[in-house]
Design a protein around this motif. Structure first.
Motif, mmCIF file in Angstrom:
data_model
loop_
_atom_site.group_PDB
_atom_site.id
_atom_site.type_symbol
_atom_site.label_atom_id
_atom_site.label_comp_id
_atom_site.label_asym_id
_atom_site.label_seq_id
_atom_site.Cartn_x
_atom_site.Cartn_y
_atom_site.Cartn_z
ATOM 1 N N GLY A 7 7.298 27.891 18.817
ATOM 2 C CA GLY A 7 7.752 27.724 20.186
ATOM 3 C C GLY A 7 6.785 26.943 21.048
ATOM 4 O O GLY A 7 7.182 26.034 21.780
ATOM 5 N N LEU A 8 5.490 27.281 20.959
ATOM 6 C CA LEU A 8 4.501 26.607 21.803
ATOM 7 C C LEU A 8 4.362 25.130 21.462
ATOM 8 O O LEU A 8 4.213 24.283 22.359
ATOM 9 N N SER A 9 4.394 24.795 20.181
ATOM 10 C CA SER A 9 4.248 23.386 19.815
ATOM 11 C C SER A 9 5.440 22.568 20.289
ATOM 12 O O SER A 9 5.319 21.364 20.532
ATOM 13 N N MET A 10 6.599 23.229 20.425
ATOM 14 C CA MET A 10 7.765 22.527 20.950
ATOM 15 C C MET A 10 7.568 22.120 22.409
ATOM 16 O O MET A 10 8.200 21.182 22.888
ATOM 17 N N ASP A 11 6.701 22.842 23.135
ATOM 18 C CA ASP A 11 6.421 22.446 24.519
ATOM 19 C C ASP A 11 5.970 20.997 24.574
ATOM 20 O O ASP A 11 6.515 20.175 25.320
ATOM 21 N N TYR A 12 4.938 20.681 23.787
ATOM 22 C CA TYR A 12 4.399 19.329 23.793
ATOM 23 C C TYR A 12 5.391 18.334 23.200
ATOM 24 O O TYR A 12 5.469 17.186 23.634
ATOM 25 N N GLU A 13 6.149 18.782 22.206
ATOM 26 C CA GLU A 13 7.150 17.898 21.609
ATOM 27 C C GLU A 13 8.198 17.509 22.655
ATOM 28 O O GLU A 13 8.585 16.341 22.772
ATOM 29 N N VAL A 14 8.643 18.481 23.422
ATOM 30 C CA VAL A 14 9.669 18.214 24.425
ATOM 31 C C VAL A 14 9.149 17.252 25.494
ATOM 32 O O VAL A 14 9.827 16.281 25.867
ATOM 33 N N PHE A 15 7.941 17.488 25.999
ATOM 34 C CA PHE A 15 7.407 16.627 27.056
ATOM 35 C C PHE A 15 7.163 15.210 26.544
ATOM 36 O O PHE A 15 7.449 14.234 27.233
ATOM 37 N N LEU A 16 6.636 15.084 25.329
ATOM 38 C CA LEU A 16 6.399 13.756 24.777
ATOM 39 C C LEU A 16 7.716 13.039 24.489
ATOM 40 O O LEU A 16 7.894 11.865 24.854
ATOM 41 N N LEU A 17 8.659 13.725 23.844
ATOM 42 C CA LEU A 17 9.916 13.075 23.488
ATOM 43 C C LEU A 17 10.735 12.709 24.721
ATOM 44 O O LEU A 17 11.435 11.690 24.719
ATOM 45 N N ASP A 51 13.565 -0.783 23.425
ATOM 46 C CA ASP A 51 12.476 -1.218 22.547
ATOM 47 C C ASP A 51 11.757 0.034 22.033
ATOM 48 O O ASP A 51 11.059 0.714 22.798
ATOM 49 N N ASN A 52 11.911 0.347 20.737
ATOM 50 C CA ASN A 52 11.360 1.593 20.193
ATOM 51 C C ASN A 52 9.838 1.626 20.261
ATOM 52 O O ASN A 52 9.245 2.633 20.676
ATOM 53 N N VAL A 53 9.171 0.541 19.857
ATOM 54 C CA VAL A 53 7.708 0.524 19.859
ATOM 55 C C VAL A 53 7.169 0.671 21.277
ATOM 56 O O VAL A 53 6.233 1.437 21.529
ATOM 57 N N ARG A 54 7.785 -0.043 22.207
ATOM 58 C CA ARG A 54 7.334 0.082 23.593
ATOM 59 C C ARG A 54 7.578 1.501 24.115
ATOM 60 O O ARG A 54 6.762 2.054 24.855
ATOM 61 N N ALA A 55 8.708 2.103 23.725
ATOM 62 C CA ALA A 55 9.014 3.457 24.176
ATOM 63 C C ALA A 55 7.959 4.441 23.678
ATOM 64 O O ALA A 55 7.519 5.327 24.420
ATOM 65 N N VAL A 56 7.544 4.285 22.415
ATOM 66 C CA VAL A 56 6.515 5.173 21.874
ATOM 67 C C VAL A 56 5.201 4.976 22.617
ATOM 68 O O VAL A 56 4.512 5.944 22.974
ATOM 69 N N ARG A 57 4.840 3.712 22.856
ATOM 70 C CA ARG A 57 3.600 3.436 23.595
ATOM 71 C C ARG A 57 3.658 4.009 25.002
ATOM 72 O O ARG A 57 2.711 4.657 25.469
ATOM 73 N N ASP A 58 4.775 3.771 25.699
ATOM 74 C CA ASP A 58 4.903 4.272 27.061
ATOM 75 C C ASP A 58 4.851 5.797 27.097
ATOM 76 O O ASP A 58 4.222 6.394 27.971
ATOM 77 N N GLY A 59 5.544 6.426 26.138
ATOM 78 C CA GLY A 59 5.569 7.882 26.119
ATOM 79 C C GLY A 59 4.199 8.482 25.899
ATOM 80 O O GLY A 59 3.791 9.420 26.593
ATOM 81 N N LEU A 60 3.454 7.946 24.926
ATOM 82 C CA LEU A 60 2.121 8.476 24.645
ATOM 83 C C LEU A 60 1.162 8.175 25.789
ATOM 84 O O LEU A 60 0.355 9.030 26.185
#
Length: 750
Positions: free
Chosen positions: A631-641, A653-662
């Protein structure tokens, strides 16, 4: 759009935000009254705990049920007072006098005849109370020990009298101090940093207080309150941190009409990148110019604009917090199917604290934000977004390198789990110098290790016996005494109706020794004519508990993984992302299991935790950790995703989306994880081995999850998967432009 961004949850949380900001003083007052009320009840009635495990359907539980139904006082607590003479034989008259004084203490229903060791330097008396185990308070124990005090003789508590005392206040203080330091650095101001701490304190008082009060109604182990304290501090601060960061990013930004001040243009501004939004922090010179006037070092922002910013914060980040908290609660709810009451209890008590944390973060915090106005918009100490932006660039440029390297590291950490064995700890595993350890060692040295974990053989007779001298009972007593692994047996006790008899047997080995479990199996296999045998006692019950947990763990793990994946799919409607999230959870929990095995079972660095050497891994700890960490690890997964998907929908743009998200969530997730790791790690200072295991396991898993997994493995795999990340069989197009209103709100802290 995802469920979090445009679903019913978003609408509900928006209404919650409006209600909280409409009458902020009322909201704060209600929370304070609830906290004061719960705190007063705890002070008046205390927090009752019960360490007696129950296991419905087990042979040992059947034996306990027979005792409770046929012997008066079988459920009452029993402990020992131990007398030890430093160099000469004990004065039996002095011991007898001490026993009489103990018998006169309130709620003491009986004191047995003193038992002396072979050298007559150590003795003990059994003390029985007219109370259940959870009703024996520390004050009552102190009264018994004071009555037993004898000049020239060392007096020690043992058994139920040597109860572990709560020693988590230092851990709580350290966690709060570290959290305050991290929050001051993250927010750049003391006032803003104290708001998450206030919500966490309210969560602790209400959540943990309710758990303690519930102990008067049902059996709740002491570890439940400790676990509630860990979770309350961790998620209470983290959830408020996510909301605060979102609010500070929204408030000064050029906003649509709903968020703009009266003098601001009506049209939307150009969209800002996530990294730019984090870097253009509330309180920067540019933000001062955008967000109203400045008075006395405080940004003066119109009330309507502040309210709109708070409502949007609760609707967006509040939805993510509610979803993340719901994921934790659902994962903990999976423990109920294990058929182990202690796991179900730990599940609902921890889930209760998470529920309180979500409620306080989404109602109390918004009300305080409304009352404080622009005083929480101080600039951060320095711009840190570029660090995560550079990491995002590196990971997405060479995804294979980072994916393989991080996967190898995680598998190496998890490798020891293949040797993990489940067992049970006893007082002999506690750190030297504690009351529980001192009494255990003294009893073991004088009477053998098995005296600390006696077994009770319960016999159900096919026809009533007239006396304990019945031939069947004599034959049973001889068979029990002749069983391999049994050191001694006490006289047979017979129920008033003559249908049930019990024999207390002392094994030759310690309660936590696997050989004791073998002895229990031998006793269970005894066959005496006309007698059905059940072996009970805490040692027997906890042994069967370990067996049941081991048998059902794969099923529970599978269920929790499935539920977690379904929740992520419901949030993002992307099956690939859901499956990947479940796999990442398995890797982070596996790393925690590997470290637990290496430290506690193999003894690698175990002395750094305050223990003398290797200890068994408590049977229920791995399963409970799995549900909690999933459950706790899903916290960070949800906010990042959420951040990644927002950029993906906007740009395609998938690569840009990953960069922007991180880049946009790196600072927030790192700050939140650092707080949670420090809070959990501080509980390793506890004297209880089980608490040390839980604290270390949670700290390792969160640290690995927020760095190796969320910082490296997730971005690398998402870069490799490309458009497949967001594939959905029901989606007609891969990406669609967002509305102008949403374009202005980046994913900096969702």
């Amino acid at each position: 759009m995802s469920t979090i961004e445009d679903g019913p949850l978003h609408s509900v949380m928006g209404r919650v935000g409006r209600l909280s900001t409409r009458r902020p003083w009322l909201t704060v007052t209600v929370w304070l009254l609830v906290a004061v009320g719960v705190g007063a009840l705890v002070l008046a009635f205390g927090r009752a705990t019960d360490e007696n495990a129950a296991l419905p359907g087990a042979t040992s539980q059947h034996g306990r049920d027979l005792l409770e139904s046929h012997f008066a006082g079988a459920q009452d607590a029993t402990g020992q007072v131990l007398f030890r003479s430093p160099g000469t034989a004990l004065d039996t008259a002095s011991v007898a006098a001490a026993a009489q004084r103990v018998a006169a203490v309130g709620h003491v229903s009986g004191v047995q005849k003193p038992v002396l060791s072979a050298d007559r330097r150590t003795g003990y008396v059994d003390v029985q109370f007219d109370l259940g185990p959870r009703d024996v308070t520390p004050e009552l124990i102190d009264d018994v020990l004071a009555a037993a005090a004898t000049d020239g003789v060392e007096t020690l508590p043992a058994g139920a009298l040597a109860r572990p005392r709560s020693d988590t206040r230092l851990s709580e203080a350290l966690g709060i101090v570290v959290a305050l330091v991290v929050l001051v650095i993250a927010f750049g101001g003391l006032l803003a940093a104290t708001l998450p701490l206030l919500t966490a304190v309210v969560t602790l008082v209400c959540g943990v207080g309710i758990i303690g009060l519930a102990g008067h109604l049902t059996g709740i182990p002491s570890v439940a309150t400790t676990l509630g304290t860990m979770i309350g501090l961790g998620v209470g601060i983290d959830y408020a941190l996510f909301l605060m960061t979102r609010y500070r990013a929204l408030l000064p930004a050029s906003a649509p009409a709903a968020l703009a001040s009266p003098a601001a243009p009506a049209g939307p501004a150009a969209p800002a990148s996530p990294a730019a939004q984090v870097g253009s922090a509330p309180g920067s010179r540019r933000a001062w110019r955008r967000g109203g006037s400045r008075r006395g070092g405080t940004q003066v922002i119109p009330v309507a604009r502040r309210r709109a910013a708070v409502v949007e914060t609760v609707a967006s980040s509040g939805s993510a917090v509610a979803f993340a908290g719901g994921t934790v609660i659902v994962a903990l709810g999976g423990l109920a199917v294990a058929g182990v009451p202690i796991l179900a209890t730990l599940g609902w008590t921890a889930g209760l604290v998470v529920l309180v944390a979500v409620a306080s973060a989404t109602t109390l915090l918004p009300a305080m934000l409304m009352l404080l106005g622009g005083r929480v918009t101080a600039p951060p100490v320095r711009d840190r977004a570029s660090l995560w932006g550079r990491l995002a660039d590196r990971v997405t440029r060479r995804p294979w390198r980072y994916a393989v390297t991080s996967a190898v590291l995680l598998l190496a950490l998890a490798a020891p789990v293949t040797a993990m064995t489940l067992g049970q700890t006893d007082a002999g595993d506690d750190p030297a110098g504690t009351d529980t350890r001192a009494g255990y060692d003294a009893m073991a040295a004088a009477f053998g290790a098995g005296v600390n974990g006696p077994l009770t053989v319960v016999a159900a007779l096919d026809s009533p016996a007239s006396s304990p001298a019945d031939a069947r009972l004599a034959q049973l007593s001889a068979a029990v005494g002749g069983t391999a692994g049994i050191a001694s047996v006490q006289p047979v006790r017979l129920s008033a109706d003559g249908t049930v008899a019990s024999i207390k047997a002392v094994p030759t080995t310690a309660p936590s020794d696997p050989a004791t479990r073998t002895t229990v199996d031998r006793l269970d296999d005894l066959r005496v004519g006309g007698v059905a045998v059940s072996v009970t006692g805490q040692t027997a019950i906890r042994g069967e508990l370990a067996d049941r947990v081991g048998a059902r763990m794969p099923f529970v793990i599978g269920l929790v993984v499935l539920l977690s994946a379904l929740l992520v799919f419901a949030a993002f409607r992307a099956p690939v992302v859901a499956a990947k999230a479940a796999l990442m959870n398995l890797l982070s929990v596996g790393a925690a299991y590997g470290v637990l095995t290496a430290v506690f079972q193999w003894g690698w660095g175990v002395t750094w935790t305050g223990l003398d050497g290797p200890v068994p891994i408590e049977a229920y700890v791995p399963m409970m950790l799995f549900a909690l960490l999933s459950g706790l690890s899903m916290d960070y997964e949800v906010f990042l995703l959420t951040a990644v998907r927002e950029s993906w929908v906007r740009t395609g743009d998938n690569v840009r989306a990953v960069r922007d998200g991180l880049a946009g969530t790196g600072v927030v997730i790192t700050s939140a994880a650092l707080i949670m790791v420090c809070v959990f790690a501080s509980f390793v200072l506890s004297s209880t081995p089980v608490v040390k295991m839980i604290g270390l396991g949670l700290a390792v898993a969160i640290a690995v999850d927020a760095t190796v997994i969320r910082g490296l493995l997730v971005p690398a795999t998402m870069a490799l998967l490309g458009r497949a990340n967001w594939w959905s069989p029901r989606r007609r197009s891969a990406a669609a432009p967002r509305s102008p209103e949403l374009e202005t709100t980046g994913p900096a802290s969702r």
